[in-house]
Write a protein that holds these residues in place. Sequence first.
Motif, PDB file in Angstrom:
ATOM      1  N   LEU A 120       0.828  -1.211   0.000  1.00  0.00           N
ATOM      2  CA  LEU A 120       0.000   0.000   0.000  1.00  0.00           C
ATOM      3  C   LEU A 120       0.865   1.264   0.000  1.00  0.00           C
ATOM      4  O   LEU A 120       0.504   2.272  -0.610  1.00  0.00           O
ATOM      5  N   VAL A 121       2.010   1.208   0.664  1.00  0.00           N
ATOM      6  CA  VAL A 121       2.910   2.371   0.696  1.00  0.00           C
ATOM      7  C   VAL A 121       3.382   2.688  -0.720  1.00  0.00           C
ATOM      8  O   VAL A 121       3.282   3.829  -1.196  1.00  0.00           O
ATOM      9  N   ALA A 122       3.889   1.672  -1.405  1.00  0.00           N
ATOM     10  CA  ALA A 122       4.383   1.889  -2.771  1.00  0.00           C
ATOM     11  C   ALA A 122       3.242   2.359  -3.671  1.00  0.00           C
ATOM     12  O   ALA A 122       3.390   3.308  -4.452  1.00  0.00           O
ATOM     13  N   ALA A 123       2.068   1.715  -3.528  1.00  0.00           N
ATOM     14  CA  ALA A 123       0.922   2.067  -4.374  1.00  0.00           C
ATOM     15  C   ALA A 123       0.510   3.520  -4.159  1.00  0.00           C
ATOM     16  O   ALA A 123       0.112   4.219  -5.095  1.00  0.00           O
ATOM     17  N   HIS A 124       0.608   3.992  -2.911  1.00  0.00           N
ATOM     18  CA  HIS A 124       0.204   5.362  -2.608  1.00  0.00           C
ATOM     19  C   HIS A 124       1.098   6.371  -3.335  1.00  0.00           C
ATOM     20  O   HIS A 124       0.618   7.362  -3.880  1.00  0.00           O
ATOM     21  N   PHE A 125       2.400   6.101  -3.330  1.00  0.00           N
ATOM     22  CA  PHE A 125       3.311   7.000  -4.056  1.00  0.00           C
ATOM     23  C   PHE A 125       3.066   6.932  -5.564  1.00  0.00           C
ATOM     24  O   PHE A 125       3.070   7.963  -6.241  1.00  0.00           O
ATOM     25  N   PHE A 126       2.822   5.732  -6.073  1.00  0.00           N
ATOM     26  CA  PHE A 126       2.512   5.616  -7.504  1.00  0.00           C
ATOM     27  C   PHE A 126       1.264   6.408  -7.847  1.00  0.00           C
ATOM     28  O   PHE A 126       1.213   7.122  -8.842  1.00  0.00           O
ATOM     29  N   TYR A 127       0.247   6.251  -7.011  1.00  0.00           N
ATOM     30  CA  TYR A 127      -1.029   6.897  -7.298  1.00  0.00           C
ATOM     31  C   TYR A 127      -0.874   8.415  -7.359  1.00  0.00           C
ATOM     32  O   TYR A 127      -1.265   9.066  -8.329  1.00  0.00           O
ATOM     33  N   SER A 449      -9.028   5.272  -3.015  1.00  0.00           N
ATOM     34  CA  SER A 449     -10.270   5.331  -2.251  1.00  0.00           C
ATOM     35  C   SER A 449     -10.158   6.317  -1.090  1.00  0.00           C
ATOM     36  O   SER A 449      -9.335   6.137  -0.198  1.00  0.00           O
ATOM     37  N   PRO A 450     -10.989   7.375  -1.079  1.00  0.00           N
ATOM     38  CA  PRO A 450     -10.902   8.376  -0.009  1.00  0.00           C
ATOM     39  C   PRO A 450     -11.202   7.764   1.355  1.00  0.00           C
ATOM     40  O   PRO A 450     -12.087   6.912   1.482  1.00  0.00           O
ATOM     41  N   PHE A 451     -10.478   8.230   2.359  1.00  0.00           N
ATOM     42  CA  PHE A 451     -10.625   7.718   3.716  1.00  0.00           C
ATOM     43  C   PHE A 451     -10.667   8.900   4.682  1.00  0.00           C
ATOM     44  O   PHE A 451      -9.863   9.816   4.577  1.00  0.00           O
ATOM     45  N   GLY A 452     -11.576   8.849   5.643  1.00  0.00           N
ATOM     46  CA  GLY A 452     -11.646   9.906   6.642  1.00  0.00           C
ATOM     47  C   GLY A 452     -13.014   9.927   7.284  1.00  0.00           C
ATOM     48  O   GLY A 452     -13.929   9.249   6.813  1.00  0.00           O
ATOM     49  N   GLY A 453     -13.149  10.692   8.369  1.00  0.00           N
ATOM     50  CA  GLY A 453     -14.321  10.522   9.217  1.00  0.00           C
ATOM     51  C   GLY A 453     -15.372  11.610   9.190  1.00  0.00           C
ATOM     52  O   GLY A 453     -15.175  12.709   8.665  1.00  0.00           O
ATOM     53  N   TYR A 454     -16.504  11.254   9.795  1.00  0.00           N
ATOM     54  CA  TYR A 454     -17.567  12.186  10.129  1.00  0.00           C
ATOM     55  C   TYR A 454     -17.327  12.591  11.597  1.00  0.00           C
ATOM     56  O   TYR A 454     -16.560  11.971  12.313  1.00  0.00           O
ATOM     57  N   LYS A 455     -18.066  13.579  12.029  1.00  0.00           N
ATOM     58  CA  LYS A 455     -18.139  13.967  13.451  1.00  0.00           C
ATOM     59  C   LYS A 455     -16.753  14.053  14.106  1.00  0.00           C
ATOM     60  O   LYS A 455     -15.830  14.653  13.557  1.00  0.00           O
ATOM     61  N   GLU A 456     -16.605  13.417  15.279  1.00  0.00           N
ATOM     62  CA  GLU A 456     -15.353  13.587  16.031  1.00  0.00           C
ATOM     63  C   GLU A 456     -14.251  12.646  15.553  1.00  0.00           C
ATOM     64  O   GLU A 456     -13.216  12.526  16.207  1.00  0.00           O
ATOM     65  N   SER A 457     -14.461  11.986  14.430  1.00  0.00           N
ATOM     66  CA  SER A 457     -13.368  11.219  13.830  1.00  0.00           C
ATOM     67  C   SER A 457     -12.500  12.108  12.948  1.00  0.00           C
ATOM     68  O   SER A 457     -11.562  11.623  12.315  1.00  0.00           O
ATOM     69  N   GLY A 458     -12.828  13.401  12.917  1.00  0.00           N
ATOM     70  CA  GLY A 458     -11.955  14.344  12.217  1.00  0.00           C
ATOM     71  C   GLY A 458     -12.541  14.877  10.933  1.00  0.00           C
ATOM     72  O   GLY A 458     -13.711  14.641  10.632  1.00  0.00           O
ATOM     73  N   TYR A 459     -11.723  15.635  10.183  1.00  0.00           N
ATOM     74  CA  TYR A 459     -12.195  16.175   8.906  1.00  0.00           C
ATOM     75  C   TYR A 459     -11.119  16.135   7.835  1.00  0.00           C
ATOM     76  O   TYR A 459      -9.936  16.108   8.120  1.00  0.00           O
TER      77      TYR A 459
ATOM     78  N   ALA B 133     -17.177  10.242  -6.633  1.00  0.00           N
ATOM     79  CA  ALA B 133     -16.220   9.569  -7.511  1.00  0.00           C
ATOM     80  C   ALA B 133     -16.441   8.066  -7.496  1.00  0.00           C
ATOM     81  O   ALA B 133     -16.845   7.502  -6.482  1.00  0.00           O
ATOM     82  N   ALA B 134     -16.191   7.455  -8.628  1.00  0.00           N
ATOM     83  CA  ALA B 134     -16.101   5.997  -8.692  1.00  0.00           C
ATOM     84  C   ALA B 134     -14.613   5.700  -8.641  1.00  0.00           C
ATOM     85  O   ALA B 134     -13.852   6.234  -9.445  1.00  0.00           O
ATOM     86  N   ASN B 135     -14.193   4.898  -7.655  1.00  0.00           N
ATOM     87  CA  ASN B 135     -12.763   4.741  -7.420  1.00  0.00           C
ATOM     88  C   ASN B 135     -12.258   3.382  -7.899  1.00  0.00           C
ATOM     89  O   ASN B 135     -12.737   2.351  -7.435  1.00  0.00           O
ATOM     90  N   PRO B 136     -11.283   3.390  -8.794  1.00  0.00           N
ATOM     91  CA  PRO B 136     -10.768   2.134  -9.355  1.00  0.00           C
ATOM     92  C   PRO B 136      -9.755   1.480  -8.421  1.00  0.00           C
ATOM     93  O   PRO B 136      -8.547   1.606  -8.604  1.00  0.00           O
ATOM     94  N   VAL B 137     -10.227   0.788  -7.397  1.00  0.00           N
ATOM     95  CA  VAL B 137      -9.308   0.185  -6.441  1.00  0.00           C
ATOM     96  C   VAL B 137      -8.673  -1.074  -7.026  1.00  0.00           C
ATOM     97  O   VAL B 137      -9.232  -1.707  -7.914  1.00  0.00           O
ATOM     98  N   ALA B 138      -7.481  -1.420  -6.491  1.00  0.00           N
ATOM     99  CA  ALA B 138      -6.719  -2.548  -7.038  1.00  0.00           C
ATOM    100  C   ALA B 138      -7.175  -3.849  -6.393  1.00  0.00           C
ATOM    101  O   ALA B 138      -6.460  -4.454  -5.606  1.00  0.00           O
ATOM    102  N   GLY B 139      -8.389  -4.265  -6.706  1.00  0.00           N
ATOM    103  CA  GLY B 139      -8.896  -5.506  -6.143  1.00  0.00           C
ATOM    104  C   GLY B 139     -10.316  -5.722  -6.609  1.00  0.00           C
ATOM    105  O   GLY B 139     -10.912  -4.827  -7.235  1.00  0.00           O
ATOM    106  N   PRO B 140     -10.893  -6.871  -6.307  1.00  0.00           N
ATOM    107  CA  PRO B 140     -12.247  -7.175  -6.785  1.00  0.00           C
ATOM    108  C   PRO B 140     -13.315  -6.508  -5.929  1.00  0.00           C
ATOM    109  O   PRO B 140     -14.055  -7.165  -5.205  1.00  0.00           O
ATOM    110  N   TYR B 141     -13.350  -5.188  -5.975  1.00  0.00           N
ATOM    111  CA  TYR B 141     -14.315  -4.445  -5.169  1.00  0.00           C
ATOM    112  C   TYR B 141     -14.956  -3.347  -5.983  1.00  0.00           C
ATOM    113  O   TYR B 141     -14.304  -2.687  -6.796  1.00  0.00           O
TER     114      TYR B 141
END
Lengths: 474, 288
Positions: A120-127, A449-459, B133-141
């Motif tokens: 995931l680390v390598a993929a993040h930099f590629f992305y 894929s975007p990641f992050g929270g609602y409410k007190e899980s942050g913004y 957004a529709a996100n093209p993740v690297a897996g069957p999801y």
Amino acid sequence: MFEYAPAPESRDIVDIKPSYGLFIDGEFVDGTGAPFKTINPATEETLAEVATASGEDVDRAVRAARKAFGVWSAMPGSERAKYLFRIARIIQERSRELAVLETLDNGKPIREARDVDLPLVAAHFFYYAGWADKLDYAGYGPGPKPLGVAGQVIPWNFPLLMLAWKIAPALACGNTVVLKPAETTPLTALLFAEICRQAELPPGVVNIVTGAGETGAAVVNHPDVNKVAFTGSTEVGRLIARSVAGSGKKVTLELGGKAANVVFDDAAIDQAVEGIVNGIFFNQGHVCCAGSRLLVQESIAEELLESLKRRLSLLRLGDPMDKNTDIGAINSSAQLARVRELSDIGEAEGAERWSPACALPERGFWFPPTIFTGVAQSHRIARDEVFGPVLAMLTFRTPAEAVEKANNTPYGLSAGVWTEKGSRILWMADRLRAGVVWANTFNKFDPASPFGGYKESGYGREGGRHGLEAYLDV
Amino acid sequence: MSKTEAAARLAVRKTYKLYIGGAFPRSESGRSYPVTSSKGEFLANASKASRKDARDAVSAARKAFGGWSGATAYNRGQILYRIAEMLEGRRAQFVAELAEAGTKKAGDVVDAAIDRLVWYAGWSDKITSVAGAANPVAGPYFNISSPEPTGVVAVIAPDEPLLGLVSVIAPVIVTGNTCVVVASERAPLPSITLAEVLATSDLPGGVVNVLTGSVKEIAPWLAAHMDVNAVDLTGVADEDLAITCEQAAAENLKRVLRPAAADWYADPGLKRMTAFLETKTVWHPTGV
């Protein structure tokens, strides 16, 4: 249960130095604070001595980042992209070394460091490398500008992955960074600094300052920092939000969670059990989006609990360097104390505690996988983030009750739904107030894929096109 | 002097009250404050909202959130357009009220406010396509991100009694949020008249709640309220007050919007909508 012979990964691949300095302006330099030791939580052996960055050191790092910002932000995006692609490639080339070092410093099973964190680390930099020359098309209007110097503070649960989540988008957008890794897991960030040098990244674009909370506060509160990004506890997130009030700094906070994992009576039970186990015992439960509240439909609660207990008794806890290990060490004695305290409170408040027969190694910090049943919503075990391998099980009768209970928390980071009925998945997904909803799966991550929270899980969001906004002046 | 000359008819004045949960109550505190025209003439006594009023407004907004955020985007768009229609129908009244409040070219302002509502009405069923957004993740999801309303938003409206007010309310509610608005302290009367427009536009009660009174009093109450999810500090001109509000907002990690001074005639962009949206990402495995 199958007997497995030990299958230890060799640590020879990584060369840990006796001491580490700070990484400022492309050089390793001494810190002026008192150095601290980082240990292997599985053995309590000291791995290395690490410099503490004082306020003065942080200031030096911010000045280096400011100077580098001129060059870096003016560079064509296509050139910035190439640096990030280079970094991604070197991470892939050195991934075994990084995985071993991560496991030694963090305590997570090598299987997870090797198969989850590092890819995931390598993929993040590629992305994000690919975004650097396409920012005009990201939906924020033409020519979006970077913010400047980003001050970033990251936690110990996914040390290198959190670094990637912070540094990759920041650099792609043209910012420079001063990053502080957690004091219990600084080593992979310092190895990353070496990777920046191998990639010939211009000096000052990435600066790594090690230390504890005081160093982090110096980064966040530095007047010449334009952007603050923090991943960690809600408690510290609140302090940061308060301390930057009025400064005009752009802030993203990825904080705690108390995710509900909702299992309906028509769920595929075996898959759900795997998902529940992955949801709470992955990475020893040191996961902000862990599925720590299991909500089971009453009619299948008994059956599911039985399967879950059977599955838990098959988990292997022990040497993180063993390739067959499922559950590694708790990251620190302080965290172990917290997990123990909240578990004791769980019992004291009347919930029933269960763990499989499970021998714990003598040295190091360990906690067995644990399930609490008979949990009420008012119990602290159902409300507080434990950040350990502890699952609180509650039941519900109707979908509406499931939604009500799932949302009954100040957090809102993630949630899980298990049912074979498509319309019910979508109905639930609509109503769960959480930034990520995993349906018939759990704890899946991807740079797109975007990641992050609602409410007190942050913004703010990290990952995907949405993750760019945090590092652009838009 | 002649007895046959009729006395000039005495106008029936309007009582300006608060707008909470679709009703027009006086402040529970019984407080009011005099509002004068730009020339200093007495216009009306406006309600001076108390902390209790602010809390009542937040509960009304919370109560309305489920229904409003659950309404279809098409429905919300229709209602925002209806607000524009109602405003158009009362054009003359607003022109007169704004002129009394000292607004220059009041007719242009009302026109711009109506047009702004129409512009935002159209966004209701488009913002999800633009911000998701529709996100093209690297897996069957299957993986998709969509924006959702943040919840209850406390809005400190700018001192721009109609165009500014409409420009801060519309982007908040069009996406499904509900709000508590603190009206311009200097010129609160057009905002209560706007509340009458809202009350007759099929907008469910509680989606917009309007408080009048002291911004310095009310803003920190709302910024500290634990059931408010976000604050828009557009109308807070005082730097210290803004910092106080930002610090109070940190307690439950409210989203805070504190934009630079706005030109209300300029293209608003998406910022005012996206500031009060959360991105939700849903994963599901693919397979047979």
